[in-house]
Design a protein around this motif. Sequence first.
Motif, PDB file in Angstrom:
ATOM      1  N   ASP A 144       5.557  34.888 -10.544  1.00 17.50           N
ATOM      2  CA  ASP A 144       6.320  35.089  -9.182  1.00 17.50           C
ATOM      3  C   ASP A 144       5.179  35.075  -7.868  1.00 17.50           C
TER       4      ASP A 144
ATOM      5  N   ARG B 287       9.942  29.669 -10.684  1.00 18.35           N
ATOM      6  CA  ARG B 287       9.218  30.854 -10.881  1.00 18.35           C
ATOM      7  C   ARG B 287       9.591  32.110 -11.040  1.00 18.35           C
ATOM      8  N   GLY B 288      10.725  32.471 -10.334  1.00 22.20           N
ATOM      9  CA  GLY B 288      11.489  33.796 -10.600  1.00 22.20           C
ATOM     10  C   GLY B 288      12.030  33.795 -12.097  1.00 22.20           C
TER      11      GLY B 288
END
Length: 391
Positions: free
Chosen positions: A338, A319-320
């Motif tokens: 995030d 996700r990051g």
Amino acid sequence: MSTIPSRFQQMPDPPADPIFGLKALFNQDERPHKLDLTAGVYKDEAGRTPAMDSVAAAQQHLVAAEQTKDYLPIAGDASYCESVGDLVLPGGPAGSWFHTPSGTAALALATRLVASAGATRVWLPAPTWPNHAPIVASAGLEVATYPYGTRPEGRVEAITEALAQVRREDIVLFHLCCHNPTGSDLSAAEWEQVAGFVSDRGLTVLLDAAYIGFADRPEVDRLPVAVLADAAPELYVSTSFSKNFGLYRERVGALHIGISDAAERRRAFATASSITRTIWSNPPWLGAAIVDLILRDDERRSAWTAELDAIRGRLNSTRGAIGAAFAERGLDAVAGIDDGRGMFHVADLTPEQVKVLREDHAVYMLSSGRFNVAALLPDGVAQLADAVAAL
Ligand SMILES: Cc1ncc(COP(=O)(O)O)c(C=O)c1O
């Protein structure tokens, strides 16, 4: 072969499944760089979906010791059901879990069960997993929706405002965690608010718990189950071990029938048995036995927990990475990624843009913009961000 037309001659083709239909299209695509972000299947750093080591070891042990292929009881394996109860709702009523071949089957059973007792309508969040509405409709129930949105701001207010129209005999479905498709969950304080509302109005809740252990440790992810068990006069919880044990194709799940009166619970259980007797009759053994063995054996359980922690870690770091790749290109199509949890995020793209991604860039996602975070490796992250930048 007879030339008389069959009963299907006049029937239009049913629509392709919004998820597996796309996956079939993907399989036919011959472009080598194609990217499948459709179905919710976890992929490791090498892009594979191998059996978890703890699961493979438990399977080997069980198969080597297997003595019989006799049927399981209609309501399934009692030891497995007890283990599921200890995992999802420890301290909950004994004998309240019904073994089902998958989370989908648990949802199908729950909806047929409440329909058999007079329910007519199920409230689903909008958006939700594309299979929820067809499951509800195939139980002969009407679908109603309440707004869930993709972002948390104002969500609980919007939910409770919409649910003010719920009738006493309706059912309200919530996702426990890793909301599919948004990845955006209720906070602990918001669950308390929802539970207060449920309790005040005496609402029946169906909780879809398909991703326990994917947002946080199972001990944390399960907390709202107990909150709702206290609040709702009737609580159904469907759970699945497709994702957290990687047992997708083994079809392993269970349904909690949470009714406090023991005689009524027994009647509901007996009704569930009558319903499933005419469909799958008796559930399959192996996947459930794997889950049961792992949950009861400290060493196996720690090995599984470590693997689950690693999956969650990869989901969150991906996700990051996606957020960073989009930011580098000045794109805001994945805002909030995030903060999300689990496998999915909904990109801010139109169905036309999603079509262009598929046709021109070989990137496959659902027309809603939902994509599977867990299917992205570093190259794929860059490919996705470049493709969106080129729109
Ligand atoms: C929200 C949700 N519920 C239930 C399921 C059912 O999973 P299964 O039928 O594989 O147990 C899924 C699977 O993708 C899901 O995303």
